[in-house]
Design an enzyme around this catalytic site. Sequence first.
Site, PDB file in Angstrom:
ATOM      1  N   GLY A  11       0.657  -1.157  -0.105  1.00 51.03           N
ATOM      2  CA  GLY A  11       0.129   0.087  -0.005  1.00 51.03           C
ATOM      3  C   GLY A  11       0.927   1.409   0.047  1.00 51.03           C
ATOM      4  N   GLN A  12       0.210   2.336  -0.190  1.00 53.01           N
ATOM      5  CA  GLN A  12       0.969   3.552  -0.212  1.00 53.01           C
ATOM      6  C   GLN A  12       1.897   4.072   1.036  1.00 53.01           C
ATOM      7  OE1 GLN A  12      -1.058   7.182  -2.160  1.00 53.01           O
ATOM      8  NE2 GLN A  12      -2.961   5.836  -1.278  1.00 53.01           N
ATOM      9  N   TYR A  60      -8.949  -1.636   4.365  1.00 54.58           N
ATOM     10  CA  TYR A  60      -9.593  -1.732   3.340  1.00 54.58           C
ATOM     11  C   TYR A  60      -9.826  -0.195   3.002  1.00 54.58           C
ATOM     12  CZ  TYR A  60     -13.642  -2.764   0.376  1.00 54.58           C
ATOM     13  OH  TYR A  60     -14.847  -2.821  -0.714  1.00 54.58           O
ATOM     14  N   TYR A 124     -17.092   3.181   5.285  1.00 58.67           N
ATOM     15  CA  TYR A 124     -15.725   3.124   5.375  1.00 58.67           C
ATOM     16  C   TYR A 124     -15.204   3.878   6.525  1.00 58.67           C
ATOM     17  CZ  TYR A 124     -10.689   4.809   4.749  1.00 58.67           C
ATOM     18  OH  TYR A 124      -9.379   5.170   5.042  1.00 58.67           O
ATOM     19  N   TRP A 149      -6.583  12.322   2.479  1.00 56.97           N
ATOM     20  CA  TRP A 149      -6.289  12.357   1.129  1.00 56.97           C
ATOM     21  C   TRP A 149      -5.002  11.917   0.992  1.00 56.97           C
ATOM     22  CZ3 TRP A 149      -8.825  17.964  -0.450  1.00 56.97           C
ATOM     23  CH2 TRP A 149     -10.015  18.043   0.005  1.00 56.97           C
TER      24      TRP A 149
HETATM   25  N1  LIG Z   1      -5.716   6.546   1.047  1.00 57.62           N
HETATM   26  C1  LIG Z   1      -6.420   7.739   1.745  1.00 57.62           C
HETATM   27  O1  LIG Z   1      -6.412   8.649   0.875  1.00 57.62           O
HETATM   28  C2  LIG Z   1      -6.507   7.576   3.018  1.00 57.62           C
HETATM   29  C3  LIG Z   1      -7.125   8.775   3.826  1.00 57.62           C
HETATM   30  C4  LIG Z   1      -7.129   8.621   5.288  1.00 57.62           C
HETATM   31  C5  LIG Z   1      -6.622   7.472   5.688  1.00 57.62           C
HETATM   32  N2  LIG Z   1      -6.074   6.517   5.335  1.00 57.62           N
HETATM   33  C6  LIG Z   1      -5.585   5.376   5.992  1.00 57.62           C
HETATM   34  O2  LIG Z   1      -4.075   5.601   5.873  1.00 57.62           O
HETATM   35  C7  LIG Z   1      -3.744   3.956   6.089  1.00 57.62           C
HETATM   36  C8  LIG Z   1      -2.792   3.858   4.713  1.00 57.62           C
HETATM   37  O3  LIG Z   1      -3.624   3.955   3.611  1.00 57.62           O
HETATM   38  P1  LIG Z   1      -2.909   3.860   2.179  1.00 57.62           P
HETATM   39  O4  LIG Z   1      -3.329   5.040   1.534  1.00 57.62           O
HETATM   40  O5  LIG Z   1      -1.491   3.385   2.406  1.00 57.62           O
HETATM   41  O6  LIG Z   1      -3.811   2.667   1.735  1.00 57.62           O
HETATM   42  P2  LIG Z   1      -3.497   1.735   0.264  1.00 57.62           P
HETATM   43  O7  LIG Z   1      -2.463   2.199  -0.323  1.00 57.62           O
HETATM   44  O8  LIG Z   1      -5.171   1.333  -0.085  1.00 57.62           O
HETATM   45  O9  LIG Z   1      -3.065   0.301   0.783  1.00 57.62           O
HETATM   46  C9  LIG Z   1      -3.758  -0.499   1.810  1.00 57.62           C
HETATM   47  C10 LIG Z   1      -3.056  -1.862   1.728  1.00 57.62           C
HETATM   48  O10 LIG Z   1      -3.896  -2.649   2.654  1.00 57.62           O
HETATM   49  C11 LIG Z   1      -3.825  -4.000   1.944  1.00 57.62           C
HETATM   50  N3  LIG Z   1      -4.839  -4.633   2.471  1.00 57.62           N
HETATM   51  C12 LIG Z   1      -6.175  -4.642   2.077  1.00 57.62           C
HETATM   52  N4  LIG Z   1      -7.029  -5.580   2.497  1.00 57.62           N
HETATM   53  C13 LIG Z   1      -5.970  -6.435   3.269  1.00 57.62           C
HETATM   54  C14 LIG Z   1      -6.052  -7.724   3.765  1.00 57.62           C
HETATM   55  N5  LIG Z   1      -7.340  -8.258   3.817  1.00 57.62           N
HETATM   56  N6  LIG Z   1      -5.054  -8.217   4.497  1.00 57.62           N
HETATM   57  C15 LIG Z   1      -3.751  -7.700   4.337  1.00 57.62           C
HETATM   58  N7  LIG Z   1      -3.566  -6.493   3.778  1.00 57.62           N
HETATM   59  C16 LIG Z   1      -4.755  -5.876   2.921  1.00 57.62           C
HETATM   60  C17 LIG Z   1      -3.695  -3.716   0.502  1.00 57.62           C
HETATM   61  O11 LIG Z   1      -3.280  -4.785  -0.107  1.00 57.62           O
HETATM   62  P3  LIG Z   1      -3.122  -4.897  -1.597  1.00 57.62           P
HETATM   63  O12 LIG Z   1      -1.919  -3.868  -2.024  1.00 57.62           O
HETATM   64  O13 LIG Z   1      -2.851  -6.400  -1.879  1.00 57.62           O
HETATM   65  O14 LIG Z   1      -4.310  -4.456  -2.201  1.00 57.62           O
HETATM   66  C18 LIG Z   1      -2.904  -2.604   0.362  1.00 57.62           C
HETATM   67  O15 LIG Z   1      -1.556  -2.815   0.279  1.00 57.62           O
HETATM   68  C19 LIG Z   1      -4.979   3.302   6.320  1.00 57.62           C
HETATM   69  O16 LIG Z   1      -5.429   2.806   7.250  1.00 57.62           O
HETATM   70  C20 LIG Z   1      -6.027   3.926   5.575  1.00 57.62           C
HETATM   71  O17 LIG Z   1      -7.278   3.502   6.115  1.00 57.62           O
HETATM   72  C21 LIG Z   1      -5.877   6.483   3.714  1.00 57.62           C
END
Ligand SMILES: NC(=O)c1ccc[n+]([C@@H]2O[C@H](COP(=O)([O-])OP(=O)(O)OC[C@H]3O[C@@H](n4cnc5c(N)ncnc54)[C@H](OP(=O)(O)O)[C@@H]3O)[C@@H](O)[C@H]2O)c1
Length: 299
Positions: A11-12, A60, A124, A149
């Site tokens: 993930g990011q 998720y 979510y 974001w």
């Molecule tokens: N993205 C946003 O804009 C945003 C905003 C606010 C808060 N956040 C929070 O910040 C944190 C990091 O977000 P991010 O942007 O890095 O998210 P991301 O890029 O969507 O990455 C999420 C990761 O979680 C993995 N994942 C999903 N389901 C899984 C499962 N069942 N078992 C193991 N791994 C699983 C995904 O695996 P795959 O690579 O295999 O899909 C992906 O690598 C999260 O807690 C998110 O809720 C994100």
Amino acid sequence: MQKILLTGVNGQVGHALKTKFLHDEVIALSREQLDLTKVHDIRRVVREVKPNLIINPAAYTAVDKAESELDLAFAVNATAPQILAEEAARLHAALINFSTDYVYDGTKNSAYLESDAVNPINGYGKSKLAGEEAIRAVGLPHLILRTSWVYGAYGKNFLRTILRLGAERDSLGIVADQCGAPTSSESIADGVVQLVNAWQPSLENQTGVYHFTNTGETSWHGFSCEIINEYNRLAVDSNWPALKTGVDSIAAITTAEYPTPAARPANSRLDNTKLRMIFGIELPSWQLSLQQVMQTLTY
Ligand SMILES: NC(=O)c1ccc[n+]([C@@H]2O[C@H](COP(=O)([O-])OP(=O)(O)OC[C@H]3O[C@@H](n4cnc5c(N)ncnc54)[C@H](OP(=O)(O)O)[C@@H]3O)[C@@H](O)[C@H]2O)c1
């Protein structure tokens, strides 16, 4: 030296974090190596690894899809953090989990404080809030970092979507009535390293929720204009291909004009004062972080 168990490395945030800890042992796991919907696997892996610290950026994150996959969103965003917290507590370890601006309903007129009432308006956000509550209920030393974001050079995100659409289309319509702070995955990872160094998990008053975003604020429209401007500035020296969309051809539209399955809060601004007061940490401005990320892009 700490032993850190890091989830979600594809993930990011997980990707940005996995190379940041130079003086600690990091066991970095992808979804293939640890599927967070499998409770027994979570317990087994944590017991095998025996970390001092678990950092869990896996989540998720498909906000719209969560409306129709709520059970899966809750399994990953609420049950899994609870199990990680329980297992960490058994080992007297600590936990860092991430949460979101979407725990708020966005009706406040100014930036949210951690003490403000939560009221998620989509599935979510509900699942992430349930994760926060589950960790708190376990009662171990923890940090819950609410960010917003998130984007970066790596992964599926708004920056990469705008650059792709900007290359394909003459004009774009981007929502201008939701405000918040774009936050780069790199700046989150740098901030987490600073936090890990500053945090003393034995100090109970440090445990809790922190807003954790780049400073400043904009709308999605403002963010897209800055992306295009920055691209055009860098393109001159880098020989990048010209975009079809110019800043003047990005229309500011309303949320009502861009309906999505999940509702989004109009105000996603998070006040980061608590992070600065307790840990002396402040993430860079969103504009500076955007510049830094875009300098790493290649075409
Ligand atoms: N993205 C946003 O804009 C945003 C905003 C606010 C808060 N956040 C929070 O910040 C944190 C990091 O977000 P991010 O942007 O890095 O998210 P991301 O890029 O969507 O990455 C999420 C990761 O979680 C993995 N994942 C999903 N389901 C899984 C499962 N069942 N078992 C193991 N791994 C699983 C995904 O695996 P795959 O690579 O295999 O899909 C992906 O690598 C999260 O807690 C998110 O809720 C994100």
